[in-house]
Scaffold this motif. Structure first.
Motif, PDB file in Angstrom:
ATOM      1  N   GLU A 246       0.836  -1.323   0.007  1.00  0.00           N
ATOM      2  CA  GLU A 246       0.148   0.110   0.019  1.00  0.00           C
ATOM      3  C   GLU A 246       0.950   1.234   0.156  1.00  0.00           C
ATOM      4  O   GLU A 246       0.431   2.300  -0.177  1.00  0.00           O
ATOM      5  N   LEU A 247       2.143   1.077  -0.058  1.00  0.00           N
ATOM      6  CA  LEU A 247       3.180   2.234   0.249  1.00  0.00           C
ATOM      7  C   LEU A 247       3.805   2.452  -1.014  1.00  0.00           C
ATOM      8  O   LEU A 247       4.762   3.387  -1.364  1.00  0.00           O
ATOM      9  N   GLU A 248       3.448   1.662  -2.230  1.00  0.00           N
ATOM     10  CA  GLU A 248       3.956   1.927  -3.443  1.00  0.00           C
ATOM     11  C   GLU A 248       4.210   3.167  -3.890  1.00  0.00           C
ATOM     12  O   GLU A 248       5.076   3.603  -4.723  1.00  0.00           O
ATOM     13  N   GLN A 249       3.218   3.999  -3.715  1.00  0.00           N
ATOM     14  CA  GLN A 249       3.263   5.340  -4.431  1.00  0.00           C
ATOM     15  C   GLN A 249       3.244   6.438  -3.460  1.00  0.00           C
ATOM     16  O   GLN A 249       3.026   7.691  -3.567  1.00  0.00           O
ATOM     17  N   VAL A 250       3.531   5.941  -2.166  1.00  0.00           N
ATOM     18  CA  VAL A 250       3.225   6.944  -1.141  1.00  0.00           C
ATOM     19  C   VAL A 250       4.793   7.484  -0.958  1.00  0.00           C
ATOM     20  O   VAL A 250       5.927   6.665  -0.734  1.00  0.00           O
ATOM     21  N   THR A 251       5.051   8.744  -1.033  1.00  0.00           N
ATOM     22  CA  THR A 251       6.487   9.590  -0.874  1.00  0.00           C
ATOM     23  C   THR A 251       6.429  10.538  -0.318  1.00  0.00           C
ATOM     24  O   THR A 251       5.479  11.331  -0.075  1.00  0.00           O
ATOM     25  N   GLY A 252       7.659  11.063   0.175  1.00  0.00           N
ATOM     26  CA  GLY A 252       7.871  12.257   1.081  1.00  0.00           C
ATOM     27  C   GLY A 252       7.138  12.419   2.301  1.00  0.00           C
ATOM     28  O   GLY A 252       6.738  13.221   2.669  1.00  0.00           O
ATOM     29  N   ARG A 253       7.371  11.347   2.848  1.00  0.00           N
ATOM     30  CA  ARG A 253       6.675  11.071   3.976  1.00  0.00           C
ATOM     31  C   ARG A 253       7.602  10.521   5.418  1.00  0.00           C
ATOM     32  O   ARG A 253       8.712  10.000   4.848  1.00  0.00           O
ATOM     33  N   TYR A 254       7.288  10.681   6.748  1.00  0.00           N
ATOM     34  CA  TYR A 254       8.041  10.282   7.743  1.00  0.00           C
ATOM     35  C   TYR A 254       7.300   9.313   8.520  1.00  0.00           C
ATOM     36  O   TYR A 254       6.134   9.676   8.662  1.00  0.00           O
ATOM     37  N   PHE A 255       7.793   8.073   8.581  1.00  0.00           N
ATOM     38  CA  PHE A 255       7.244   7.144   9.640  1.00  0.00           C
ATOM     39  C   PHE A 255       7.626   6.908  11.120  1.00  0.00           C
ATOM     40  O   PHE A 255       8.926   6.856  11.138  1.00  0.00           O
ATOM     41  N   ALA A 256       6.717   6.513  11.930  1.00  0.00           N
ATOM     42  CA  ALA A 256       7.165   6.068  13.077  1.00  0.00           C
ATOM     43  C   ALA A 256       6.305   5.131  13.575  1.00  0.00           C
ATOM     44  O   ALA A 256       5.059   5.129  13.378  1.00  0.00           O
ATOM     45  N   ASN A 257       6.677   4.192  14.206  1.00  0.00           N
ATOM     46  CA  ASN A 257       6.031   2.993  14.886  1.00  0.00           C
ATOM     47  C   ASN A 257       4.855   2.508  13.548  1.00  0.00           C
ATOM     48  O   ASN A 257       3.798   2.029  13.594  1.00  0.00           O
ATOM     49  N   GLY A 258       5.843   2.248  12.185  1.00  0.00           N
ATOM     50  CA  GLY A 258       4.721   1.794  11.163  1.00  0.00           C
ATOM     51  C   GLY A 258       3.910   2.915  10.583  1.00  0.00           C
ATOM     52  O   GLY A 258       3.093   2.393   9.673  1.00  0.00           O
ATOM     53  N   LYS A 259       3.578   3.995  10.976  1.00  0.00           N
ATOM     54  CA  LYS A 259       2.488   4.852  10.540  1.00  0.00           C
ATOM     55  C   LYS A 259       3.267   6.243  10.202  1.00  0.00           C
ATOM     56  O   LYS A 259       4.238   6.849  11.061  1.00  0.00           O
ATOM     57  N   PRO A 260       2.530   7.090   9.150  1.00  0.00           N
ATOM     58  CA  PRO A 260       3.129   8.230   8.755  1.00  0.00           C
ATOM     59  C   PRO A 260       2.724   9.194   9.938  1.00  0.00           C
ATOM     60  O   PRO A 260       1.988   9.066  10.394  1.00  0.00           O
TER      61      PRO A 260
END
Length: 293
Positions: A246-260
């Motif tokens: 589900e993250l194939e097109q997700v970009t420019g994000r910051y994740f912690a504990n598996g969540k943006p």
């Protein structure tokens, strides 16, 4: 006879830097057991080849070991050349290598060690591998930052800590640089199918900072160690960002504990990100020579 691997990452090649121990090794192990072909990078040949054997034995398929001291730009360039020769595709690049040094050290290139290893090395390596990532697209660049990015500021007047140095300040600056780099890379790759994201692995029980520890690490860390995440739990977010469909097109994000999640206010400063990119390109010799006066 080589095992034919199945799993959600089967057929994909993943490159992990700093994979001889801690979060990096746990990340490589997790992705290998999902069927990925692994290329791992470490500083010490014995430890890197040992980690590769361990990952293979734990059910990973093909695991290739590469050795480089990422503090030296010549080594980063040699590593990139070796990787491009060995790997016909790179589906995921995980910039995991990094560290903390309490006292100021200077690299072979005359640069402050923390900034060189934590920021300039992944900046240079990613840029050198970018064409291969684009050819392998959809591909991902995952950079391991830290929540201390919220304490960091980019001191353009003293990037190398020559005027004043503190291990903590240098580390915080480098981790903010990781996030700024990821966001700027994501903007530059908008027209491609290569994503760029950063993450916080959590407080993880590793040998982080052991080479040159601060007083805090010597006095406090032993007491909080039992409450820290294991490397396997610390690697969970890296594995998720590297592999989740589900993250194939997700970009420019910051994740912690598996969540943006939102990173610090400073990390969204596009002018600072563009300036940092330019300064970094100059420092690693990636700037195209201009012909105009």
């Amino acid at each position: 006879m080589e095992q034919i691997h199945s799993g959600p990452m089967a057929g994909r090649t993943v490159l992990v830097t700093g994979a001889t121990g801690g979060i990096g090794k746990a990340t490589a192990l997790g992705l290998a057991t999902m069927g990925a072909r692994l290329a791992i990078v470490g500083r010490d040949r014995g430890r890197t080849e040992g980690a590769a054997r361990e990952i293979r034995a734990a059910g990973g398929g093909q695991v290739d070991a590469f050795v480089a001291d990422l503090s030296a730009q010549s080594e980063v360039r040699r590593l990139a050349a070796e990787l491009l020769q060995s790997l016909s595709r790179i589906d995921v690049l995980i910039n995991n290598a990094g560290g903390y040094w309490h006292t100021r050290h200077v690299t072979a290139d005359g640069l402050e060690h923390t900034f060189a290893v934590n920021h300039l090395a992944p900046f240079l390596l990613t840029n050198l591998l970018l064409d291969r990532l684009k050819r392998s697209a959809p591909a991902r660049v995952v950079t391991v930052a830290s929540n201390v990015q919220s304490l960091g500021r980019i001191d353009f007047a003293d990037l190398q800590g020559e005027q004043s140095y503190s291990g903590g300040t240098a580390y915080n600056q480098s981790k903010l640089a990781n996030v700024l780099f990821s966001y700027e890379l994501a903007r530059r790759l908008r027209a491609t199918s290569v994503t760029a994201n950063a993450l916080h692995p959590g407080m993880v029980n590793t040998s982080w900072g052991a080479e040159d520890p601060a007083l805090f690490q010597r006095l406090v860390v032993p007491f909080i160690r039992p409450f820290m995440k294991t490397p396997a739990r610390g690697a969970a977010t890296s594995i998720h960002v590297a592999s989740a469909p589900e993250l194939e097109q997700v970009t420019g994000r910051y994740f912690a504990n598996g969540k943006p999640k939102r990173s610090s206010q400073r990390s969204y400063d596009e002018a600072a990100a563009a300036r940092l990119w330019q300064v970094s390109a100059d420092l690693v010799g990636l700037t195209a020579p201009t012909t105009s006066s």
